[in-house]
Design a protein around this motif. Structure first.
Motif, mmCIF file in Angstrom:
data_model
loop_
_atom_site.group_PDB
_atom_site.id
_atom_site.type_symbol
_atom_site.label_atom_id
_atom_site.label_comp_id
_atom_site.label_asym_id
_atom_site.label_seq_id
_atom_site.Cartn_x
_atom_site.Cartn_y
_atom_site.Cartn_z
ATOM 1 N N ARG A 15 -14.135 -23.374 -40.393
ATOM 2 C CA ARG A 15 -13.102 -24.067 -41.161
ATOM 3 C C ARG A 15 -13.721 -25.333 -41.767
ATOM 4 N NH1 ARG A 15 -7.779 -22.576 -39.401
ATOM 5 N NH2 ARG A 15 -7.858 -21.208 -37.595
ATOM 6 N N LYS A 18 -13.909 -28.759 -39.917
ATOM 7 C CA LYS A 18 -14.717 -28.823 -38.696
ATOM 8 C C LYS A 18 -16.178 -29.167 -38.975
ATOM 9 C CE LYS A 18 -12.263 -27.878 -35.043
ATOM 10 N NZ LYS A 18 -12.374 -28.767 -33.885
ATOM 11 N N GLN A 59 -6.669 -13.106 -40.435
ATOM 12 C CA GLN A 59 -5.639 -13.975 -41.013
ATOM 13 C C GLN A 59 -4.957 -13.312 -42.201
ATOM 14 O OE1 GLN A 59 -8.136 -17.509 -41.626
ATOM 15 N NE2 GLN A 59 -6.318 -18.675 -41.115
ATOM 16 N N LYS A 92 -13.611 -21.372 -46.674
ATOM 17 C CA LYS A 92 -14.383 -21.565 -45.450
ATOM 18 C C LYS A 92 -15.704 -22.192 -45.843
ATOM 19 C CE LYS A 92 -11.511 -19.148 -42.835
ATOM 20 N NZ LYS A 92 -10.878 -19.577 -41.631
ATOM 21 N N THR A 109 -10.801 -24.059 -32.706
ATOM 22 C CA THR A 109 -9.466 -24.670 -32.630
ATOM 23 C C THR A 109 -8.566 -23.847 -31.711
ATOM 24 O OG1 THR A 109 -8.503 -23.433 -34.471
ATOM 25 C CG2 THR A 109 -9.634 -25.502 -35.028
ATOM 26 N N GLY A 143 -8.758 -17.424 -37.314
ATOM 27 C CA GLY A 143 -9.404 -17.989 -38.493
ATOM 28 C C GLY A 143 -10.465 -19.026 -38.178
ATOM 29 N N ASP A 144 -10.819 -19.182 -36.895
ATOM 30 C CA ASP A 144 -11.854 -20.146 -36.534
ATOM 31 C C ASP A 144 -13.220 -19.763 -37.097
ATOM 32 O OD1 ASP A 144 -10.256 -21.939 -35.267
ATOM 33 O OD2 ASP A 144 -10.809 -21.349 -33.236
ATOM 34 N N GLY A 145 -13.472 -18.478 -37.327
ATOM 35 C CA GLY A 145 -14.726 -18.080 -37.959
ATOM 36 C C GLY A 145 -15.552 -17.123 -37.127
#
Length: 112
Positions: free
Chosen positions: A9, A12, A39, A58, A83, A87-89
């Motif tokens: 994100r 971050k 997502q 992103k 988080t 969707g954090d990656g």
């Protein structure tokens, strides 16, 4: 040598950069990218109309490191970028066969 690619994100980035620099990582490449996964985008509202943003913004980090640093870098990345929400990656680790520093011609570990 390994290449670690992380999709994170955007907000971050500072936290991730600080964690990696404190761990001794001296360089990285950051690119703005768009994509979706579980997502599947998100619904936005603009002037009373709803629309769907299918590709979310992103950041993609690319870091080339020695094999011995992989576990530590993945751990630092994961801790700093998480988080706890969808969707954090993702983090991808792949082998690097050869590196050449264009300016000096240094190769492999000397070129990092």
């Amino acid at each position: 040598m390994k290449k670690v690619e992380a999709i994170i994100r955007p907000f971050k980035l500072d936290e991730v950069k600080i964690a990696l620099v404190n761990a001794g990582i001296v360089g990285m490449t950051v690119s703005e990218v768009r994509g979706f996964g579980r997502q599947k985008g998100q619904t936005e509202r603009y002037r009373g109309s709803e629309y769907t943003v299918e590709f979310l913004q992103k950041l993609k980090l690319e870091i080339v490191i020695e094999d011995s640093q992989v576990d530590m870098v993945v751990e630092k990345l994961t801790a700093a970028a998480r988080t706890g929400e969808i969707g954090d990656g993702k983090i991808f680790v792949s082998p690097v066969d050869r590196i050449i520093r264009i300016r000096t011609g240094e190769q492999n570990l000397e070129a990092i």
